[in-house]
Design an enzyme around this catalytic site. Structure first.
Site, PDB file in Angstrom:
ATOM      1  N   HIS A 163       0.818  -1.212   0.000  1.00  0.00           N
ATOM      2  CA  HIS A 163       0.000   0.000   0.000  1.00  0.00           C
ATOM      3  C   HIS A 163       0.857   1.270   0.000  1.00  0.00           C
ATOM      4  O   HIS A 163       0.403   2.343  -0.433  1.00  0.00           O
ATOM      5  CB  HIS A 163      -0.930  -0.006   1.210  1.00  0.00           C
ATOM      6  N   ASP A 392     -11.220  -6.762 -19.096  1.00  0.00           N
ATOM      7  CA  ASP A 392     -11.371  -7.962 -19.929  1.00  0.00           C
ATOM      8  C   ASP A 392     -10.020  -8.297 -20.551  1.00  0.00           C
ATOM      9  O   ASP A 392      -9.476  -7.533 -21.341  1.00  0.00           O
ATOM     10  CB  ASP A 392     -12.419  -7.680 -21.019  1.00  0.00           C
TER      11      ASP A 392
END
Length: 448
Positions: A163, A392
């Site tokens: 992070h 995708d």
């Protein structure tokens, strides 16, 4: 869940990316998250032809590896490590030409529909689908990936990201860029502008003294991550719940009717309404004494709140935790608990435009000092604006996405719904008896 590890690949950025070591300093926004990680898993249903082992290992895996190498050329810091030299006042990211990202390929014999579904399931089964960073490392990796095949069903991609190097928006931008390159029928080396990462750290216009405050907050001078607290127990369950567009609108109307404030005083964004509703259900799930302390937290994006604004595809952190401190459970336990939660969260979000980073940082630090032992904490990961369901790779869009890291505390996750209907999908993990109460409260409140 027991996985069969097929192989571990070390994927390097494509050869022409760079030739000299790259050193990237951490900023104020990075330093707050120095010992945290972001973990997500994204599920893809495959056709009968593309889900066979033969197709997966001869077509899908090679394409994923090749496109990963290409996308890392654009996101070079993700191939590196964090380091904190003795002579340096703060850590930095260092990337050498030989650095790689680890990609683990594994298989599971579990039912894909069950694991990737949104109903109640064991939290530990989802956690098995993301890689883990070693806790004892003084120079931790930035990114690790795992692809798991469910033969003749589908696959998933698990992400574990440090992070301190990237926030949720950066993770999603990297992921969407990887999918964009993978789906392309040609060897794409240029990303469209809306995906191209910006690495310039000078755009973070924040007073330097705030960095020192963040380092003090982190405590010991080390990059070793704290132990996560052991394995996830068999009694911890995960569920994904959904708000339809109509649900959100109905809740908005309820606040307008029941609040004593004028409509112009209320901030009724989808984020505020959904988070306030979930939080109220969670406080009521725990019940107990009304005087017990509670606090709500969320991470605010400052890309459009700095002067000058930071580009949407900035590679790094540009979020900071915002706290609603000093509240008691009784505020949210009554019939008007949801409305009060909306007012409190809404005031906080509206206040972001009135206060600078310096003031918000001081409020956060002062709030943390006043937190009482045993305080119930509410936090939330993700956003309903990230657009992860559009990723995708060439074999269809995701059927589900989960924030895995919420399983170690009572945090919520939030994303847009996969059907793009304008609703919101939220997730949480609880013990079974708590989960039963929470679901009952959640469903009853949307019906009544």
């Amino acid at each position: 869940m027991v996985l069969n590890v097929i192989k571990i690949s070390k994927v390097s950025p494509y050869a022409d990316s760079f030739h000299d070591p790259l050193v990237v300093p951490l900023t104020f926004f990075d330093l707050k998250w120095l010992k945290d990680s972001v973990q997500q898993v994204i599920f893809y249903k495959l056709t009968s032809e593309s889900s066979s082992r033969e197709f997966f290992y001869s077509v899908i895996i090679p394409k994923l590896e090749a496109s990963l190498s290409l996308v890392l050329g654009h996101f070079l810091p993700l191939a590196g490590h964090l380091t904190w030299n003795l002579q340096d006042p703060k850590p930095c990211i260092v990337v050498f030409p030989h650095d790689t990202v680890m990609l683990t390929v594994s298989e599971s014999d579990k039912d894909f529909n069950s694991v990737s579904g949104k109903g109640i399931r064991l939290a530990k089964e989802t956690r098995a689908l993301v890689p883990e960073f070693p806790a004892s490392c003084d120079s931790p990796r930035v990114l690790s990936l795992q692809v798991t095949l469910f033969p003749n069903q589908g696959f998933c991609i698990g992400i574990t990201a440090n992070h301190a190097v990237m926030d949720g928006k950066t993770v999603v931008n990297f992921y969407n860029s990887w999918a964009h390159i993978c789906k392309s029928r040609t060897r794409v080396t240029i990303l469209p502008d809306h995906l191209t990462p910006r690495l310039d750290r000078t755009v973070i216009n924040v007073p330097a003294y705030l960095e020192a405050k963040m380092l003090v907050l982190q405590g010991e001078r080390t990059l070793k991550t704290p132990q996560a607290g052991g394995e996830i127990g068999h009694d911890i369950l995960r569920i994904t719940l959904e708000f339809t567009r109509e649900n959100v609108e109905k809740l908005r109307e309820r606040v307008k009717m029941e609040s004593t404030r004028s409509h112009s005083e209320l901030h009724l964004s989808t984020f505020v309404v959904a988070y306030a509703y979930m939080w109220t259900c969670l406080v009521k799930t725990h019940g107990g004494h009304g005087e017990r302390p509670v606090r709500l937290m969320y991470a605010a994006d400052f890309r459009n709140r700095l002067e000058p604004p930071v580009h949407e595809t900035y590679l790094g952190n540009c979020v900071f935790p915002i706290g609603c401190f000093g509240h008691k459970a009784k505020t949210f336990l009554g019939e008007d608990g949801f409305v009060k939660a909306v007012e409190i969260l809404g005031d906080s979000v509206k206040g972001l435009s009135l206060l600078g980073v310096e003031q918000l940082c001081e409020l956060y630090l002062e709030g943390k000092k006043r937190v009482e032992p045993g305080t119930q904490l509410g936090t939330i990961a993700g956003s309903n604006r990230f657009g992860l369901y559009g990723s995708d790779f060439g074999w269809g869009k995701p059927v589900n996405t989960e924030f895995v890291s919420i399983d170690r505390n009572e945090a919520f996750s939030m994303s847009e719904r996969g059907d793009r209907s304008g609703g919101v999908q939220v997730g949480l993990c609880l013990k079974k008896h708590e989960m039963d109460i929470f679901i009952s409260l959640f469903n009853d409140g949307l019906v009544n």
